[in-house]
Design a protein around this motif. Structure first.
Motif, PDB file in Angstrom:
ATOM      1  N   ARG A  90       1.243   4.163  -2.826  1.00 38.09           N
ATOM      2  CA  ARG A  90       1.170   5.460  -2.533  1.00 38.09           C
ATOM      3  C   ARG A  90       2.168   6.487  -2.981  1.00 38.09           C
ATOM      4  O   ARG A  90       1.928   7.502  -3.591  1.00 38.09           O
ATOM      5  N   SER A 115     -14.196  -1.074  -3.591  1.00 40.30           N
ATOM      6  CA  SER A 115     -13.310  -2.193  -3.296  1.00 40.30           C
ATOM      7  C   SER A 115     -14.304  -2.876  -2.147  1.00 40.30           C
ATOM      8  O   SER A 115     -13.980  -3.197  -1.027  1.00 40.30           O
ATOM      9  N   THR A 117      -6.650  -0.122  -4.858  1.00 37.15           N
ATOM     10  CA  THR A 117      -7.310  -0.451  -3.827  1.00 37.15           C
ATOM     11  C   THR A 117      -7.218  -1.893  -3.373  1.00 37.15           C
ATOM     12  O   THR A 117      -7.652  -2.485  -2.335  1.00 37.15           O
ATOM     13  N   ARG A 149       2.167   7.000  -6.499  1.00 37.78           N
ATOM     14  CA  ARG A 149       0.619   7.839  -6.745  1.00 37.78           C
ATOM     15  C   ARG A 149      -0.335   6.823  -7.642  1.00 37.78           C
ATOM     16  O   ARG A 149      -1.131   7.511  -8.579  1.00 37.78           O
ATOM     17  N   ARG A 150      -0.281   5.624  -7.090  1.00 38.64           N
ATOM     18  CA  ARG A 150      -1.338   4.771  -7.568  1.00 38.64           C
ATOM     19  C   ARG A 150      -2.367   4.290  -6.742  1.00 38.64           C
ATOM     20  O   ARG A 150      -2.105   4.280  -5.550  1.00 38.64           O
ATOM     21  N   ARG A 151      -3.717   4.225  -7.281  1.00 38.50           N
ATOM     22  CA  ARG A 151      -4.787   3.741  -6.205  1.00 38.50           C
ATOM     23  C   ARG A 151      -4.678   2.475  -5.855  1.00 38.50           C
ATOM     24  O   ARG A 151      -4.329   2.337  -4.535  1.00 38.50           O
ATOM     25  N   ASP A 200     -12.831   1.927   0.758  1.00 36.74           N
ATOM     26  CA  ASP A 200     -12.793   2.736  -0.499  1.00 36.74           C
ATOM     27  C   ASP A 200     -14.011   2.452  -1.459  1.00 36.74           C
ATOM     28  O   ASP A 200     -14.053   0.984  -1.623  1.00 36.74           O
ATOM     29  N   ARG A 222       0.919  -1.251  -0.099  1.00 36.38           N
ATOM     30  CA  ARG A 222      -0.053   0.075  -0.079  1.00 36.38           C
ATOM     31  C   ARG A 222       0.830   1.261   0.140  1.00 36.38           C
ATOM     32  O   ARG A 222       0.581   2.183  -0.847  1.00 36.38           O
TER      33      ARG A 222
END
Lengths: 481, 243
Positions: free
Chosen positions: A21, A86, A28, A24-26, A83, A17
């Motif tokens: 971050r 997900s 989830t 800058r990738r999501r 989120d 995770r």
């Protein structure tokens, strides 16, 4: 050894995770996949907050979740929430990994999880919720959910015996889930718009589930939502402990009755569907121990998530965007109905159908014949601009629906959709978009906002004045690609 | 001429009823009548131009089969008389000999077709279909969609009598060169939903078999335009048929 394996999985998930971050990738789902790969029993071992509330159902679960989460956070509770999007096993594992300490203990007071119905069997046995809100059960996408009877059987096999259910009394299908479980119901009282005969193509329950006699609807709101009874065996919609009555959608107010007392609420939106979503959230917050006064105070500060429902004003024109979840015919029907009932004349720009499907295979368009496109034929819709990879199917469906095709315009490009739309301060404009159409909706809204602002600054053309004076706008020529 | 929609309150899960509605709206001589599950079928005493039966839930399959089994002899008469029937989706299975569940239990179908269906609720089959409908007067390319929990097999010794020839996609079961079943003008296919709307050539042929002279479909230009687009997609070699 099992404990060590779990900790390695937890740390790997946390590291993944963090890495995502930094990039800058999501992503989830990715940390959840990592956790499950390293420790298949991760969900059962990771620390859970004191209380776990899950929200499931065909429509409205994201909205209900967001209302509950926002209210609890405003109430200074430490809320763990998955989120947007997900809502599967890997998504929940990712969320729990992120929310846990490095030793795997929970750092939150409560978890509020949106759970995909088809993921129930994978999640609930390992993470039994204390409370489960079921918003409703309708016919959904054919590929995964088949039909409501299948989903009822599926959920009944997954819901733990100890879970308390919060159910929609106006939905005869979901209100009968897991009959042995402790439960409470929410509902909306009689509305002026109630009918007894169905206006919708989809009605998922017509016969008594106990004796198969045709049900009598005392009142019907949409599809099978309403209050019904069986004239033969006495089966009837359950009584609601939490009843919204009266409900004023236009004035955006509602009173909630509980045990003979009434509390005033502000509605978070003017749509009936969202009034149900709000009632579900209120019932859940009550079961979590909040008072009505406090819930009303908290919900007055929250709004519906903008990715699904947004509104801007530009150059005097009201522009609204709304997700219509095509392939889910019922969700589309609800959106079409909302647009139809919106006061006054209006313009609709609709991006129907999945754009991604058009590249590799072909969308099963059966849903278009289940969805109430007839509502788009409503005379209050003065212009209908279409942008679709399945435009020929859409035009056929509109012809079948009896739509006045002189009000239909077909955009050959995405940009043209925004150019073709009439901007008139007297007519609100709806941008409807499919599940993968959010980028279209955002770009179209930006284009329309720019056009509306430019139009407001420019001198008003004479023909526009003429049109404004006319009782009805001039018909628009249909444009074919 | 009457088109009888059987049990539309239970048997139009995926807009299957639109087939009958579209045909009726296309020919002024046709009249649509619906028979509810608790009513005596119209075909018991009359000779409809078409009987339609659409997709249903698994529990409804059992109820519909029980409701229609007593009428098997009458349905045989109607087949001999050349009456048309269109069954879409898992309605096909109800007209067959038997439907078997995963645990080996099952129930009898109406027995008009020598087929047995095997159900697997843990695996849903979703696919596209491209095939051909051939009879004495027509050779039409067929496009459609499948979404089902079961497949069917011909009973041992039964001569294949498929409705469509498979070009791409799954037949009566994956790998089978034929799709659906046909006996006289009783036609059944796993292709679900608005089959006629997706296949105007098939729709016109059905109207002709029903006795409609000079058959045309309502909104013919538009239905043909939609068909051409879909057919072109289905014929592209790179298209994925399973999903």
């Amino acid at each position: 050894m099992a404990r060590l394996r779990f900790l390695v999985a937890l740390w790997a998930a946390k590291a993944t995770r963090l890495g995502l971050r930094l990039l800058r990738r999501r992503g989830t789902q990715v940390p959840g996949r990592v956790a499950l790969k390293l420790c298949p029993g991760f969900l059962a071992q990771v620390g859970r907050p004191d209380r776990v509330l899950a929200v499931t159902g065909t429509n409205g679960k994201t909205t209900v979740c967001n209302l509950i989460i926002d209210a609890l956070q405003l109430d200074s509770r430490r809320v763990l929430a998955n989120d947007y999007g997900s809502n599967t096993l890997v998504g929940l594992c990712a969320c729990l990994a992120a929310g846990a300490s490095w030793t795997g203990r929970s750092r939150h007071d409560i978890a509020v999880f949106e759970v995909d119905e088809r993921s129930s069997r994978l999640i609930y046995p390992h993470l039994p919720p204390d409370l489960l809100v079921v918003t409703n059960l309708f016919r959904d996408t054919i590929m995964r959910n088949a039909h409501t009877e299948f989903m009822v059987d599926f959920l009944n096999s997954a819901i733990p015996a100890q879970t308390e259910l919060i159910l929609n009394a106006d939905d005869l299908i979901s209100s009968a889930l897991a009959p042995a479980n402790r439960r409470c119901h929410f509902a909306l009282g009689r509305l002026d718009s109630d009918v007894t005969e169905s206006e919708n193509l989809i009605v998922d329950i017509t016969c008594c589930p106990k004796c198969q006699t045709e049900l009598v609807f005392d009142y019907r709101r949409y599809h099978h939502i309403g209050h019904a009874h069986c004239p033969a065996c006495g089966f009837a919609s359950p009584q609601a402990e939490y009843l919204g009555q009266p409900v004023d959608l236009t004035g955006r107010t509602m009173a909630v009755l509980e045990a003979g007392q009434s509390w005033p609420y502000r509605l978070v939106s003017d749509s009936l569907v969202n009034a149900y979503n709000q009632m579900a959230a209120i019932a859940a917050l009550r079961r979590l121990g909040l008072t009505h006064d406090r819930i009303a105070q908290l919900l007055a500060q929250v709004s519906i998530v903008a990715t699904r429902f947004g509104q801007v004003e530009a150059g005097g024109v009201t522009i609204m965007t709304q997700l219509m979840k095509d392939e889910n015919a019922l969700a589309c029907s609800r959106v079409f109905d909302h647009v139809r009932r919106y006061p006054g004349r209006k313009v609709v720009v609709a991006a129907t159908n999945y754009f991604a499907y058009s590249k590799d295979w072909s969308e099963n368009t059966y849903w278009m014949w289940c969805a109430d496109f007839e509502f788009l034929a409503d005379p209050s819709i003065s212009q209908l601009v279409l942008w679709s990879p399945r435009i020929e199917d859409v035009l056929l469906r509109l012809l079948w629906a009896g739509c006045d095709m002189s009000k239909v315009e077909v955009a050959r490009t995405e940009a043209e959709a925004a150019e073709l739309a009439t901007l008139d301060p007297e007519q609100p404009l709806f941008i409807l978009y499919s599940m993968d159409g959010l980028p279209f909706a955002e770009r179209t809204r930006r284009r329309l906002v720019a056009r509306a602002q430019a139009q407001a600054q420019a001198p008003v053309p004479a023909e526009a004045l003429d049109r404004a004076e006319a009782a009805t706008p001039a018909p628009v020529e249909a444009v074919r690609p | 001429m009457i088109v009888e929609a059987l049990f539309p309150e239970r048997c139009s899960l995926y807009a299957d009823l639109v087939n009958a509605q579209y045909l009726v709206r296309s020919a002024p001589d046709l009249e649509l009548r619906s028979t509810a599950l608790g009513q005596t079928p119209l075909f018991a005493t009359e000779r409809p131009a078409l009987i339609s039966l659409g997709s249903m839930t698994e529990s409804a399959q059992e109820q519909v089969a029980a409701r229609l089994r007593p009428w098997r002899e009458r349905l045989e008469e109607l087949i001999e008389a050349g009456v048309c029937l269109l069954a879409t989706g898992n309605a096909l299975e109800v007209l067959g000999a038997r439907i078997e569940r995963e645990d080996g239990s099952g129930f009898d179908g109406v027995g008009l077709f020598p087929t047995v269906a095997r159900r697997d609720l843990t695996h849903r089959h979703n696919s596209m279909f491209l095939g051909r409908f051939e009879d004495s007067r027509e050779d039409t390319k067929i496009v459609g969609f499948k979404s089902q929990f079961s497949h069917s097999w011909a009973l041992p010794g039964a001569a294949p009598s498929h409705l469509f020839e498979v070009t791409r996609g799954a037949g009566l079961q994956p790998g089978c060169p034929g799709e659906g079943w046909r006996r006289g003008n009783f036609m059944a296919t796993y292709l679900l939903g608005p089959l006629v709307v997706m296949n105007p050539g098939f729709g016109r042929r059905l109207l002709a078999l029903m006795g409609v002279e000079d058959p045309h479909l309502v909104f013919e230009d538009q239905i043909e335009a939609a068909y051409r687009v879909r057919l072109a997609e289905f014929e592209q070699p790179g298209r994925s048929f399973d999903y």
